[in-house]
Design an enzyme around this catalytic site. Structure first.
Site, PDB file in Angstrom:
ATOM      1  N   GLY A   1       0.835  -1.204   0.000  1.00 41.09           N
ATOM      2  CA  GLY A   1       0.000   0.000   0.000  1.00 41.09           C
ATOM      3  C   GLY A   1       0.860   1.239   0.000  1.00 41.09           C
ATOM      4  O   GLY A   1       2.016   1.219  -0.451  1.00 41.09           O
ATOM      5  N   SER A   2       0.311   2.304   0.550  1.00 42.34           N
ATOM      6  CA  SER A   2       0.997   3.594   0.490  1.00 42.34           C
ATOM      7  C   SER A   2       2.190   3.645   1.447  1.00 42.34           C
ATOM      8  O   SER A   2       2.249   2.902   2.434  1.00 42.34           O
ATOM      9  CB  SER A   2       0.005   4.693   0.873  1.00 42.34           C
TER      10      SER A   2
ATOM     11  N   GLY B   1       3.002   2.228   5.295  1.00 44.05           N
ATOM     12  CA  GLY B   1       4.240   1.524   5.636  1.00 44.05           C
ATOM     13  C   GLY B   1       5.005   2.179   6.779  1.00 44.05           C
ATOM     14  O   GLY B   1       5.653   1.499   7.580  1.00 44.05           O
TER      15      GLY B   1
ATOM     16  N   GLU C   1       5.732  -3.378   0.633  1.00 41.76           N
ATOM     17  CA  GLU C   1       5.647  -3.072  -0.809  1.00 41.76           C
ATOM     18  C   GLU C   1       4.861  -1.773  -0.914  1.00 41.76           C
ATOM     19  O   GLU C   1       3.632  -1.774  -0.939  1.00 41.76           O
ATOM     20  CB  GLU C   1       4.907  -4.198  -1.547  1.00 41.76           C
TER      21      GLU C   1
HETATM   22  P1  NAD Z   1      -3.382   2.247   1.482  1.00 45.25           P
HETATM   23  O1  NAD Z   1      -2.070   2.433   2.134  1.00 45.25           O
HETATM   24  O2  NAD Z   1      -4.427   3.273   1.678  1.00 45.25           O
HETATM   25  O3  NAD Z   1      -4.036   0.857   1.963  1.00 45.25           O
HETATM   26  C1  NAD Z   1      -3.394  -0.382   1.758  1.00 45.25           C
HETATM   27  C2  NAD Z   1      -3.828  -1.373   2.818  1.00 45.25           C
HETATM   28  O4  NAD Z   1      -3.271  -1.000   4.067  1.00 45.25           O
HETATM   29  C3  NAD Z   1      -5.342  -1.434   3.027  1.00 45.25           C
HETATM   30  O5  NAD Z   1      -5.713  -2.776   3.212  1.00 45.25           O
HETATM   31  C4  NAD Z   1      -5.537  -0.633   4.298  1.00 45.25           C
HETATM   32  O6  NAD Z   1      -6.689  -0.976   5.018  1.00 45.25           O
HETATM   33  C5  NAD Z   1      -4.281  -0.996   5.069  1.00 45.25           C
HETATM   34  N1  NAD Z   1      -3.879  -0.032   6.098  1.00 45.25           N
HETATM   35  C6  NAD Z   1      -3.951   1.313   6.040  1.00 45.25           C
HETATM   36  N2  NAD Z   1      -3.457   1.860   7.170  1.00 45.25           N
HETATM   37  C7  NAD Z   1      -3.040   0.836   7.949  1.00 45.25           C
HETATM   38  C8  NAD Z   1      -2.448   0.746   9.250  1.00 45.25           C
HETATM   39  N3  NAD Z   1      -2.183   1.836   9.952  1.00 45.25           N
HETATM   40  N4  NAD Z   1      -2.136  -0.473   9.740  1.00 45.25           N
HETATM   41  C9  NAD Z   1      -2.387  -1.587   9.013  1.00 45.25           C
HETATM   42  N5  NAD Z   1      -2.985  -1.572   7.793  1.00 45.25           N
HETATM   43  C10 NAD Z   1      -3.304  -0.376   7.269  1.00 45.25           C
HETATM   44  O7  NAD Z   1      -3.083   2.036  -0.084  1.00 45.25           O
HETATM   45  P2  NAD Z   1      -4.104   1.990  -1.323  1.00 45.25           P
HETATM   46  O8  NAD Z   1      -4.627   3.344  -1.604  1.00 45.25           O
HETATM   47  O9  NAD Z   1      -5.070   0.850  -1.161  1.00 45.25           O
HETATM   48  O10 NAD Z   1      -3.125   1.547  -2.518  1.00 45.25           O
HETATM   49  C11 NAD Z   1      -2.360   2.428  -3.281  1.00 45.25           C
HETATM   50  C12 NAD Z   1      -0.923   2.444  -2.808  1.00 45.25           C
HETATM   51  O11 NAD Z   1      -0.384   1.128  -2.786  1.00 45.25           O
HETATM   52  C13 NAD Z   1      -0.010   3.224  -3.741  1.00 45.25           C
HETATM   53  O12 NAD Z   1       0.864   3.998  -2.964  1.00 45.25           O
HETATM   54  C14 NAD Z   1       0.746   2.141  -4.492  1.00 45.25           C
HETATM   55  O13 NAD Z   1       1.992   2.545  -5.007  1.00 45.25           O
HETATM   56  C15 NAD Z   1       0.892   1.103  -3.433  1.00 45.25           C
HETATM   57  N6  NAD Z   1       1.144  -0.217  -4.000  1.00 45.25           N
HETATM   58  C16 NAD Z   1       2.407  -0.718  -3.916  1.00 45.25           C
HETATM   59  C17 NAD Z   1       2.700  -1.954  -4.484  1.00 45.25           C
HETATM   60  C18 NAD Z   1       4.092  -2.511  -4.437  1.00 45.25           C
HETATM   61  O14 NAD Z   1       4.234  -3.698  -4.706  1.00 45.25           O
HETATM   62  N7  NAD Z   1       5.111  -1.740  -4.124  1.00 45.25           N
HETATM   63  C19 NAD Z   1       1.684  -2.693  -5.116  1.00 45.25           C
HETATM   64  C20 NAD Z   1       0.402  -2.151  -5.174  1.00 45.25           C
HETATM   65  C21 NAD Z   1       0.143  -0.911  -4.602  1.00 45.25           C
END
Ligand code: NAD
EC number: 1.2.1.3
Length: 500
Positions: free
Chosen positions: A235-236, A240, A257
């Site tokens: 995710g974002s 992370g 990731e």
């Molecule tokens: P996001 O960070 O909003 O959410 C991703 C996941 O994390 C969700 O399941 C969310 O519920 C969970 N989450 C959020 N805050 C959390 C916390 N404090 N503790 C535990 N879990 C938590 O991301 P998004 O908007 O769904 O996805 C887009 C982002 O993901 C972009 O930044 C993209 O670059 C990244 N991404 C990276 C990869 C990679 O392999 N590097 C792959 C796909 C997406």
């Protein structure tokens, strides 16, 4: 509006009964037109202890199953995914807004990783190591590690789970999946598909792969639990930054990731026809919502103007609209918030000296969805907005004179996921591969659309994790060094004497 009966049909084809997917608190909207397609019951945070305990129990049994037999389960999962490819692909389109071929491509990626992991189940190789002591052998062996939490993002709602789960399962780990709250239906569909594989497999422990539905608080429960030794989180970078330190606090292992800010260098010798095609696919595919989407184009001054002209022409004819239509190449953004962030980034780019082409709300698209024209922005320098990841189809274009300058721009952002160069000059290509600071560096192909055979992930703010192919499986196992003494004496290492 989304034809709800068509949505129900897609859900039913994935083994989900639309009637049971209502009455809960988590509203699920299709990005195609914003229509609510389900309202799911969420997993109560208080239940997470029980979920984790079930996973621990399942792990205790699963780790004793031989690895090739564990691979058999993943092989069956691959077969079930093949049988469900069209249905699951259609659900990815409905719930994440991907065009049809990208929805199907995502399921194909799941099938590919299952094939890979099945083979891997007979190849979890250790090492033999020369011992300095006579009559001794040293080995390095790999062992199952425990429950593996898989936290996933909306943009690859199913493939990222499979990259993690297929490896974790053959490695002997149990899995707890916390999908994005924006795409829980595809996760429930995968759980059904997995159940079919389990039924054919026969004797897998209950709770081997569980899905929990809800938001960040469920992810946080997994992150905090010392009973979950591995947390793979996609995710974002914002997420992370929270998850990484939380897992580290309890000495757990995280596989992060996170965001990317991927670049392409186009050198004077580049095959521009190929470069244009690669740029358009990587910058506007998945509406710019791939972690590996091309966001920065670093073009040599001698070709920059010509390239921008060709790209603006190509962009003008891009079919933006309903992702279910076979002719569409650019579907919707996930929601209105994503569109607002794109508009804000374009405003900031203008304020930082950028010239914007495109980027308006798209006409001729279904009402209620966040459809945009992809944007090209000519930038005078790598300003603040260019250094950020905006998860939308914005391509910033900058010029360069020397390769040193181009590589400095390429590496001069906080993220380190994917990078590439278009050149026919061997020296330039090799030099770039040595000096790109990213986890992925390519020559004469774009930065997105990785195959599962390589390890996937990136450096710096991308988090450093590796998933999928190569030896990424080692992230899901515990390494042990074993020394066996088959002699009748007890020499100590380093010549230490300790006679008693
Ligand atoms: P996001 O960070 O909003 O959410 C991703 C996941 O994390 C969700 O399941 C969310 O519920 C969970 N989450 C959020 N805050 C959390 C916390 N404090 N503790 C535990 N879990 C938590 O991301 P998004 O908007 O769904 O996805 C887009 C982002 O993901 C972009 O930044 C993209 O670059 C990244 N991404 C990276 C990869 C990679 O392999 N590097 C792959 C796909 C997406």
């Amino acid at each position: 509006m989304t034809d709800l009966s068509a949505a129900a049909e897609i859900l039913a084809a994935c083994g989900l009964d639309a009637a049971t997917l209502n009455g809960g608190t988590l509203a699920v909207h299709s990005p195609i037109d914003g229509a609510e397609i389900a309202r799911l019951a969420e997993t109560p945070a208080a239940e997470m202890h029980a979920v984790i305990a079930r996973s621990q129990t399942a792990f205790a049994a699963w780790k004793t199953v031989s690895a090739p037999r564990r691979g058999e389960l993943v092989r069956l999962l691959g077969e079930e995914l093949r049988a469900s490819k069209d249905a699951l692909g259609a659900l990815v389109t409905l719930e994440a807004g991907k065009i049809v071929s990208e929805g199907l491509g995502e399921v194909q990626e799941m099938i590919d990783i299952c094939d890979f992991a099945t083979g891997l189940s007979r190849q979890l190789y250790g090492l033999t190591i020369a011992s300095e002591r006579p009559g001794h052998v040293m080995r390095e062996t790999w062992h199952p590690m425990g429950p593996c939490a898989v936290i996933t993002a909306f943009n690859f709602p199913v493939a990222v789970w499979s990259w993690n789960a297929a490896l974790a399962l053959v490695c002997g780990d149990s899995v707890i999946w916390k999908p994005s709250e924006k795409t829980p239906l595809t996760a429930l569909a995968c759980a059904r598909i997995f159940e079919r594989a389990l039924a054919r497999f026969g004797d897998a422990p209950e709770g081997l792969m569980q899905v929990v539905i809800g938001g960040a608080e469920l992810g946080a429960a997994l992150t905090a639990s010392a009973e979950v030794p591995i947390v793979s989180a996609t995710g974002s970078t914002r997420m992370g930054r929270i998850v990484g330190p939380e897992v580290a606090k309890r000495f757990g292992r995280s596989i992060l990731e996170l965001g990317g800010n991927n670049a392409m260098i186009v050198a004077p010798s580049a095959d521009l026809d190929m470069a244009v095609r690669a740029i358009v696919f990587s910058a506007v595919g998945t509406a710019g919502q791939r972690c590996t989407s091309l966001r920065r184009l670093i073009a040599h001054h001698s070709i920059r103007e010509q390239l921008v002209e060709r790209l603006t022409r190509a962009y003008a004819s891009l079919p933006v609209g309903d992702p279910r239509k076979g002719t569409t190449l650019v579907g919707p953004l996930i929601d209105a918030g994503a569109r607002a962030r794109m508009q804000a980034a374009l405003e900031q780019a203008k304020a930082e000296g950028g010239i914007v082409h495109g980027g308006k709300a798209a006409t001729n698209a279904p009402q209620g969805g966040a459809y945009v024209e992809p944007a090209i922005v000519e930038m005078p320098a790598q300003t603040a907005v260019v250094r950020e990841e905006t998860f939308a189809p914005i391509l910033y274009v900058m010029g360069y004179e020397t390769l040193d300058e181009a590589i400095a721009l390429q590496n001069g952002v906080p993220q380190g996921l994917s990078s590439c160069i278009f050149t026919l000059n061997l020296r330039e290509a090799e030099d770039f591969l040595q000096r790109s600071d990213c986890g992925i560096a390519n020559v004469n192909i774009g930065p997105s659309g990785a195959e599962i055979g390589g390890a996937f992930g990136g450096e710096k703010e991308t988090g450093g994790g590796r998933e999928s192919g190569s030896d990424a499986w080692k992230g899901y196992m515990r390494r042990a060094t074993n020394t066996v003494n088959y002699s009748a004496s007890l020499p100590l290492a380093q010549g230490v004497k300790f006679d008693v």
